[in-house]
Design a protein around this motif. Structure first.
Motif, short mmCIF file in Angstrom:
data_model
loop_
_atom_site.label_atom_id
_atom_site.label_comp_id
_atom_site.label_asym_id
_atom_site.label_seq_id
_atom_site.Cartn_x
_atom_site.Cartn_y
_atom_site.Cartn_z
N LYS A 4 -0.36 -38.25 71.98
CA LYS A 4 0.14 -39.55 72.47
C LYS A 4 1.62 -39.48 72.77
O LYS A 4 2.35 -38.63 72.24
N SER A 5 2.05 -40.42 73.60
CA SER A 5 3.48 -40.65 73.76
C SER A 5 4.06 -41.12 72.43
O SER A 5 3.34 -41.57 71.54
N ARG A 6 5.38 -41.04 72.31
CA ARG A 6 6.01 -41.52 71.08
C ARG A 6 6.07 -43.05 71.05
O ARG A 6 6.54 -43.63 70.08
N THR A 55 12.74 -43.94 67.02
CA THR A 55 12.25 -43.51 68.34
C THR A 55 10.79 -43.11 68.29
O THR A 55 10.29 -42.46 69.20
N ASN A 56 10.10 -43.50 67.22
CA ASN A 56 8.64 -43.52 67.20
C ASN A 56 8.25 -44.99 67.33
O ASN A 56 8.21 -45.73 66.34
N ARG A 108 8.24 -35.02 66.17
CA ARG A 108 9.06 -35.29 67.34
C ARG A 108 10.46 -34.70 67.18
O ARG A 108 10.92 -34.43 66.07
N ASP A 109 11.13 -34.55 68.31
CA ASP A 109 12.53 -34.14 68.31
C ASP A 109 13.43 -35.36 68.35
O ASP A 109 13.04 -36.41 68.90
N PRO A 110 14.64 -35.27 67.82
CA PRO A 110 15.62 -36.34 68.05
C PRO A 110 15.97 -36.37 69.53
O PRO A 110 16.05 -35.32 70.18
N SER A 113 6.78 -44.63 80.02
CA SER A 113 8.19 -44.61 80.42
C SER A 113 9.08 -43.81 79.48
O SER A 113 10.19 -43.44 79.84
N VAL A 114 8.60 -43.55 78.25
CA VAL A 114 9.39 -42.77 77.29
C VAL A 114 8.63 -41.53 76.83
O VAL A 114 8.94 -40.96 75.77
#
Length: 560
Positions: free
Chosen positions: A327-329, A405-406, A378-380, A304-305
């Motif tokens: 992987k997803s964050r 957000t990780n 990752r990006d903000p 979902s994210v």
């Protein structure tokens, strides 16, 4: 919940322009924190839990349950009656992703003595009673991981329709924007994840194939612009919005260690328990009004994210993006942090080499440097105009922007700047469920606690971070080991009673309830009436108005 900054949110294109700035200053902020508190020792063990709740309306006349979108109002009332007038109020309330959700925590962290464990259930009861006291007639508070009919027509009160073809945040076929909390962080995350990815998120959960379930199970969607046709898999329940993951509830626990070394050790030890505890707490078998073939929400919330582009997912060669990200964050951890866990780091770890070198040159050891350099690939996703230029010596918003957000099974948490809070770890894999330990479980656990204390005093090392001393205030290291051993032993007890059939997981109990419901047609469909009866029973059990020995055994309240 994560970082809740206030201000004017930037769209993805504007946020992307500042991504390198956020990473650069996020690393500087981390280094400033690290250099100030790297030698900090002898913080006492403190810990606390976070429980998320759903606000629902029980429509007894029509046999329906709806999610009530008044979380903001309920939150303001609870804060006004509690912490706003009494800083030592025993409960704290915070917003969560869904506008039908609130999050409760103890007002002050628990300490490291045995007696503290006897106050946890009592505090959870206070939270439930306190929140329930401000609800309207026919409304109640539910601790269920996943609302079974989330995304079905009419699942909210008041009712709103999704807007997939209009301007909006999620553009979901099923989840209206009004069900998202009004704090700008949540809508900004939702919109920017979709824009960064280049399409809506794609969530596919295998459907449970019952006797009358269509085979293949294939849905058609009105107002689909083509994304659902491309994304939905046969024999799967398709979902397309962040709300299907972040709109679920969970239980998380944060521990403060006495030092950074001890926190890293605890991080590694607890990481090995994550998948097992997730399975033991399994409580989410239903999605979008269907019976699924999974019992835990983790894969759903991970998808979902998932903001990765097609290049980062390996679907296209890297051209515009820097990294192939596996992987997803929102997923499991990717590396251990302590010297004890180093030898088990046997999977490929994608890191930002420039950031890794910067950290190494600044004196950060290799394991911690690669951990941070991995988070910062990752990006903000959420940036506010007023929070672009910060004082790196005294603020940490840019570091927390990426740190928070990780969303991994464990989180390693440096102290906030200029605070008396120590190095912490967060244990994140648990589902939230409507049950408590049986008398047998608690009696066995109580006996084990005494045994563990004897073992600790007999075998704790004489020096180092695990000091041999009978003071809990000073023997945080031994208490950390005690926490690990207690979790392990309690896990063994619960595994035993679950495998023996003495108790069910919440997921199994829910499945059996639905399968025996007179309205269930063995077609994997959860109707409004089935949903109402299931959640009404959950509510009665939580209130103590109905016994459920197959789920909770003979409950014992140790807080009284």
């Amino acid at each position: 919940m994560g970082l809740l900054s206030q201000g004017s949110p930037l769209n993805w294109e504007e946020t992307k322009k500042h991504a390198d700035h956020v990473r650069k200053h996020g690393i500087l902020q981390f280094l400033n924190i690290y250099n100030k508190v790297k030698e900090r020792q002898r913080d006492v063990l403190k810990w606390g839990d976070e429980v998320e709740y759903m606000l629902v309306e029980m429509d007894d006349k029509n046999g329906k349950v709806r999610l009530v979108l008044n979380g903001k109002d309920v939150l303001e009332i609870l804060q006004e009656k509690g912490e706003n007038i009494n800083p030592n109020h025993p409960t704290l309330w915070r917003p969560e992703y869904g506008s039908y959700m609130i999050e409760g925590t103890p007002g002050q962290p628990y300490g490291g003595t045995m007696s503290e464990f006897n106050t946890v259930e009592d505090n959870m009861g206070k939270r439930r009673r306190e929140a329930a006291s401000v609800l309207n007639k026919n409304e109640t508070l539910l601790t269920v991981t996943s609302f079974p009919r989330l995304g079905c027509p009419g699942f909210t009160q008041p009712e709103y329709k999704p807007t997939p073809v209009e301007k909006g945040v999620s553009k979901s076929l099923f989840f209206p924007d009004e069900a998202i909390n009004r704090h700008p962080r949540f809508s900004t995350l939702t919109r920017n994840i979709r824009h960064r990815r280049g399409e809506k998120v794609v969530i596919n959960v295998p459907i449970f194939k019952d006797k009358n379930t269509p085979s293949p199970f294939v849905e058609t969607f009105a107002e689909d612009d083509g994304e659902a046709v491309r994304g939905a898999l046969p024999d799967h329940i398709y979902m397309d919005a962040m709300g299907f993951g972040m709109g679920n509830c969970c239980l998380q626990v944060t521990f403060q260690a006495c030092s950074i070394r001890e926190a890293r050790y605890l991080y590694d030890q607890l990481a090995t328990f994550c998948p097992i505890v997730m399975a033991l707490s399994a409580a989410s078998p239903f999605y979008r009004g269907f019976v699924s073939d999974i019992d835990c929400r983790w894969g759903v919330i991970s998808a979902s994210v998932d903001d990765r582009t097609s290049e980062e997912r390996g679907l296209e060669p890297l051209k515009n993006d820097k990294f192939r990200i596996h992987k997803s964050r929102y997923d499991s951890i990717d590396s251990y942090l302590s010297c004890c866990g180093e030898k088990y780091n046997d999977i490929e770890l994608t890191i930002d080499e420039d950031i890794n070198k910067q950290l190494l040159d600044a004196g950060i050891d290799r394991l911690l440097a690669q951990h941070i350099a991995h988070l910062f690939i990752r990006d903000p996703l959420s940036l506010f105009q007023e929070k672009i230029h910060l004082d790196d010596e005294n603020e940490s918003d840019h570091f927390e922007n990426l740190q928070s957000t990780n969303w991994q099974t464990m989180r390693f948490k440096p102290p906030p700047p200029n605070s008396d809070i120590g190095w912490r770890v967060e244990f994140r894999p648990m589902e939230v469920l409507n049950k408590q330990p049986s008398a047998r479980c608690l009696s066995v656990c109580q006996m084990m606690q005494a045994d563990i204390v004897i073992v600790l005093f007999a075998h704790a090392p004489a020096s180092g971070s695990l000091n041999r001393t009978r003071n809990y205030a000073a023997q945080t290291g031994s208490l950390i080991i005690w926490i690990v051993l207690l979790i392990f032993l309690v896990m063994v007890v619960f595994t035993t009673v679950l495998f023996s059939g003495e108790l069910m997981t919440m997921a199994k109990w829910m499945r059996e309830f639905v399968s025996k419901h007179p309205q269930y047609k063995q077609d994997s469909v959860i109707t409004d009436k089935i949903n109402y009866d299931l959640l009404h029973k959950c509510d009665r059990i939580a209130r103590g108005e109905e016994k459920c020995p197959e789920l909770i055994g003979d409950p014992v309240n140790r807080g009284k």
